[in-house]
Design a protein around this motif. Structure first.
Motif, mmCIF file in Angstrom:
data_model
loop_
_atom_site.group_PDB
_atom_site.id
_atom_site.type_symbol
_atom_site.label_atom_id
_atom_site.label_comp_id
_atom_site.label_asym_id
_atom_site.label_seq_id
_atom_site.Cartn_x
_atom_site.Cartn_y
_atom_site.Cartn_z
ATOM 1 N N PRO A 71 0.809 -1.235 0.000
ATOM 2 C CA PRO A 71 0.000 0.000 0.000
ATOM 3 C C PRO A 71 0.836 1.275 0.000
ATOM 4 N N THR A 72 2.089 1.191 0.450
ATOM 5 C CA THR A 72 2.897 2.402 0.583
ATOM 6 C C THR A 72 3.879 2.592 -0.574
ATOM 7 N N GLY A 92 4.889 -1.609 7.517
ATOM 8 C CA GLY A 92 4.917 -2.861 8.254
ATOM 9 C C GLY A 92 3.595 -3.601 8.290
ATOM 10 N N GLY A 112 11.064 -3.526 11.949
ATOM 11 C CA GLY A 112 9.642 -3.656 11.662
ATOM 12 C C GLY A 112 9.345 -3.738 10.176
ATOM 13 N N ASP B 61 -0.690 -3.976 15.059
ATOM 14 C CA ASP B 61 -0.063 -5.088 14.346
ATOM 15 C C ASP B 61 1.030 -4.626 13.386
ATOM 16 N N LEU B 62 1.141 -3.308 13.164
ATOM 17 C CA LEU B 62 2.118 -2.811 12.203
ATOM 18 C C LEU B 62 3.540 -3.052 12.680
ATOM 19 N N GLY B 63 4.443 -3.285 11.699
ATOM 20 C CA GLY B 63 5.823 -3.623 12.016
ATOM 21 C C GLY B 63 6.521 -2.646 12.947
ATOM 22 N N TRP B 64 6.429 -1.344 12.622
ATOM 23 C CA TRP B 64 7.155 -0.365 13.423
ATOM 24 C C TRP B 64 6.569 -0.259 14.834
ATOM 25 N N LYS B 69 8.663 1.332 17.945
ATOM 26 C CA LYS B 69 9.059 2.661 17.473
ATOM 27 C C LYS B 69 7.829 3.558 17.376
ATOM 28 N N ARG B 74 4.355 7.037 8.789
ATOM 29 C CA ARG B 74 4.282 5.889 7.878
ATOM 30 C C ARG B 74 2.841 5.583 7.492
ATOM 31 N N TYR B 77 1.676 7.025 4.144
ATOM 32 C CA TYR B 77 2.063 6.327 2.919
ATOM 33 C C TYR B 77 1.050 5.261 2.525
ATOM 34 N N LEU B 78 0.230 4.812 3.480
ATOM 35 C CA LEU B 78 -0.767 3.775 3.191
ATOM 36 C C LEU B 78 -1.778 4.207 2.140
ATOM 37 N N THR B 80 -1.187 5.580 -0.707
ATOM 38 C CA THR B 80 -0.574 5.911 -1.991
ATOM 39 C C THR B 80 -0.591 4.875 -3.112
ATOM 40 N N ASN B 81 -1.019 3.633 -2.868
ATOM 41 C CA ASN B 81 -0.959 2.679 -3.973
ATOM 42 C C ASN B 81 -2.334 2.116 -4.362
ATOM 43 N N ILE B 86 -5.205 -2.628 0.524
ATOM 44 C CA ILE B 86 -5.044 -1.948 1.817
ATOM 45 C C ILE B 86 -5.197 -0.442 1.626
ATOM 46 N N THR B 87 -4.699 0.065 0.511
ATOM 47 C CA THR B 87 -4.893 1.488 0.215
ATOM 48 C C THR B 87 -6.376 1.788 0.045
#
Lengths: 179, 319
Positions: A71-72, A92, A112, B61-64, B69, B74, B77-78, B80-81, B86-87
Motif C-alpha cells: 500500500p505504501t 509494516g 519492523g 499489528d504494524l511492524g514499526w 518505534k 508511515r 504512505y498507506l 498511496t498505492n 489496503i490502500t
C-alpha cells in the motif's frame, strides 16, 4: 539494458546451506533471520529414491505480487530487475509477506520491515557476484545479465535448460532452476 | 500465516461495523411509524466506534509499532498505492468513520457543529456505499492473494459480505435492545433477513470448503485443517454450531414455543387471567434475552470464522 538473473543447478546443490550463512554474514542479519532457505523433498519409493534440494529466496519477479499489494509503494523494482524495499516508506502491514508465493519475506523485528534477498546489489557495482553465488561449494549458482547473450545465464535460459519455480503463477521470476 | 489474530479482530470489527450501519439504514427505510428507531440509532451509531476499535488493533499489528518505534508518518504512505486493497481500505475507512458517525448523531437529533450544512440524506447514501465497500474489500484483499489457494477464489468476498451483514445485524439488534427495552417485541421483522443471511453463510462456507478441497493439494490441506484437523473443534462448534446452526434454530423457536403453550388464541392473548401477566412478562423477557443470546452467538461465530480463514491459509507448493 541490464536484466539480472540467477540460475541454480539443483543437481549440483548438496544442501550445505553455505549460501544461507554467507548471505547472513554479508548483510549482518540478526540471529535466526535468513533471506535464503534450502528446501528438500524425497521422492520415490525405496530403493528408487531421489532427493530434490532447492534453495529458495526472493525471485525478484518482473510481475511481483509483493509490489502490487504494497500500500505504501515501499516495495519497488529497479530497471535492472532487482526488487528492493524503501524502508522509509514501509508501514509494516505485512501484506507483502502474505502475498509472496515463494514466502521470501522475513520480518526484521528491529526495524519492523519485512526484508528479503537483495541480489547483493552493492557488490554488483564492484564487479563482484552476490555472496551466495560466490560461496557455493558445488558451483551450483550462476549470476548474470539476461540481456547479455554471451552470459552463461542467458545461454542456459535461452536453451530452456533452466525454468523458474511456479511459472504458472505469472510472477515472472528472475531465478531459474536446472532440475 | 503472517496475518494473525489481530488482523482477524480487525476484519471482524470492520465487517460488523459496516453491517451494523447497513442494518440501521435498512431499519430506517422499513420503519413506517418510528417503532424501529432504536435499531436505526444503535446500528448507525455503533458503526464508527466498531470500525475505529478495529483500526486500533490494526495499528498495533504494524511492524514499526511491534518494534516499539513511534513513526506515525508511515501511516500516510498507506494512501498511496491504488493497486493495493489496503490502500482502498484506508481511503474508505477514512471517509466512512466520520460520515457514518455524523449520520448516526443526526438520527438521535443531537446537535453537532456544522449540522445546518450537513445533508443527512447525502451522508446516508455515501455511508451506505462505503459500508458495502468495507464489507467487501476485506474479502477482496485476501481473495487476490494467488499465493494462498484457500483465499484465492470468488466465494471469499461474498462470504465476508454476508458475514459482515450478519454480524452487523446482530450488533445492531443487541444495541437496540439495550437502549430501548420495548423494541425487542418488534424485531421479528428482521427474521427473514436473519434467516436468509445465516442460510447463505452456511451455503457459502460449504461452497468454499468443497470447491477449495478439490482445487489443489494445498487447498485440500487447508480444508482438512478446518473440518478434521487442528481447527476442527473450533470450526464445527464455534462457526457452524454456535455461530450459524443454533442462531438459525432459535429463529424458529418462538413460533414453536408459542404453538406449544396452552390456551393462547390467534391474537396471542392468553385466556387464563392468572397466567396472562406471567406469560406476557415471560415473552418480553425471553424476547430480549433471546435477541441478545442469538446476537452473541452470531458475533462469536463471525469472529471465529475470520480467525480460522486466516489461520488455515497455506501458501502454494513450489515444487
Amino acid at each position: 539494458m541490464t536484466r539480472y538473473a540467477m540460475v541454480i543447478d539443483t543437481k549440483k546443490c548438496v544442501g550445505c546451506q553455505a549460501c544461507t550463512v554467507a548471505c547472513q554474514a554479508e548483510w549482518g542479519l540478526p540471529p535466526g533471520e535468513r533471506f535464503c532457505r534450502v528446501e528438500s523433498r524425497e521422492e520415490g519409493k525405496f530403493p528408487n529414491v531421489t532427493r530434490q534440494i532447492i534453495p529458495i529466496q526472493c525471485m525478484h519477479c518482473a510481475n511481483a505480487p509483493c509490489i502490487d499489494v504494497c500500500p505504501t509503494k515501499a516495495s519497488y523494482r529497479r530497471e535492472d530487475g532487482i526488487v528492493l524495499v524503501d524502508e522509509k516508506r514501509c508501514a509494516g502491514c505485512k501484506y507483502c509477506m502474505v502475498a509472496c508465493p515463494y514466502q521470501a519475506r522475513v520480518m526484521n523485528h528491529d526495524s519492523g520491515v519485512p526484508e528479503k534477498c537483495r541480489f547483493c546489489y552493492h557488490r554488483l557495482g564492484e564487479g563482484k557476484e552476490p555472496a551466495c553465488v560466490n560461496t557455493c561449494i558445488g558451483n551450483a549458482r550462476l549470476f548474470g545479465d539476461l540481456d547479455n547473450p554471451d552470459s552463461e545465464v542467458a545461454k542456459l535460459v535461452a536453451r530452456q535448460k533452466a525454468q523458474p519455480l511456479r511459472a504458472d503463477l505469472g510472477t515472472k521470476p528472475s531465478i531459474y532452476y536446472v532440475r | 500465516m503472517q496475518f494473525g489474530w489481530i488482523i482477524a479482530v480487525y476484519l471482524f470489527l470492520a465487517g460488523a461495523g459496516a453491517g451494523a450501519f447497513i442494518t440501521g439504514v435498512l431499519a430506517r427505510l422499513r420503519d413506517r411509524d418510528g417503532r424501529l428507531s432504536a435499531v436505526t440509532r444503535a446500528g448507525t451509531l455503533l458503526a464508527a466506534p466498531l470500525a475505529t476499535l478495529g483500526i486500533l488493533f490494526l495499528v498495533l499489528d504494524l511492524g514499526w509499532v511491534e518494534a516499539g518505534k513511534f513513526e506515525p508518518w508511515r501511516l500516510l504512505y498507506l494512501y498511496t498505492n491504488p493497486s493495493s486493497m489496503i490502500t482502498w481500505g484506508t481511503w474508505i475507512l477514512t471517509f466512512f468513520i466520520p460520515l457514518s458517525f455524523l449520520y448516526g448523531l443526526a438520527q438521535t437529533g443531537l446537535a453537532f457543529p456544522g449540522k445546518a450544512f450537513f445533508s443527512t440524506r447525502l451522508a446516508g447514501y455515501l455511508s451506505t456505499l462505503l459500508a458495502f465497500g468495507i464489507a467487501v474489500y476485506t474479502g477482496i484483499l485476501l481473495g487476490v492473494v494467488k499465493a494462498v489457494p484457500l483465499w484465492n477464489n470468488s466465494v471469499l468476498p461474498l462470504l465476508f459480505l454476508i458475514s459482515a451483514l450478519s454480524t452487523g445485524l446482530a450488533a445492531a439488534l443487541i444495541g437496540a435492545t439495550l437502549i430501548d427495552k420495548a423494541v425487542s417485541a418488534r424485531l421479528h421483522v428482521f427474521k427473514p433477513v436473519h434467516i436468509t443471511l445465516v442460510s447463505s453463510e452456511l451455503l457459502l462456507i460449504f461452497f468454499l470448503l468443497f470447491i477449495s478441497a478439490k482445487s489443489s493439494q494445498v487447498a485440500g490441506t487447508s480444508v482438512e485443517m478446518l473440518i478434521s484437523g487442528a481447527y476442527s473443534l473450533l470450526f464445527w462448534l464455534g462457526v457452524i454450531v454456535a455461530g450459524l446452526a443454533l442462531p438459525l434454530a432459535l429463529q424458529f423457536l418462538p413460533a414453536a414455543a408459542a404453538a406449544k403453550t396452552g390456551p393462547v388464541s390467534g391474537g396471542g392473548q392468553p385466556l387464563a387471567v392468572g397466567k396472562s401477566a406471567l406469560s406476557v412478562q415471560e415473552a418480553a423477557y425471553s424476547g430480549k434475552g433471546l435477541i441478545i443470546l442469538e446476537g452473541v452467538l452470531v458475533l462469536a461465530g463471525g469472529f471465529i470464522l475470520r480467525f480460522l480463514i486466516l489461520a488455515a491459509g497455506q501458501p502454494v507448493n513450489l515444487f
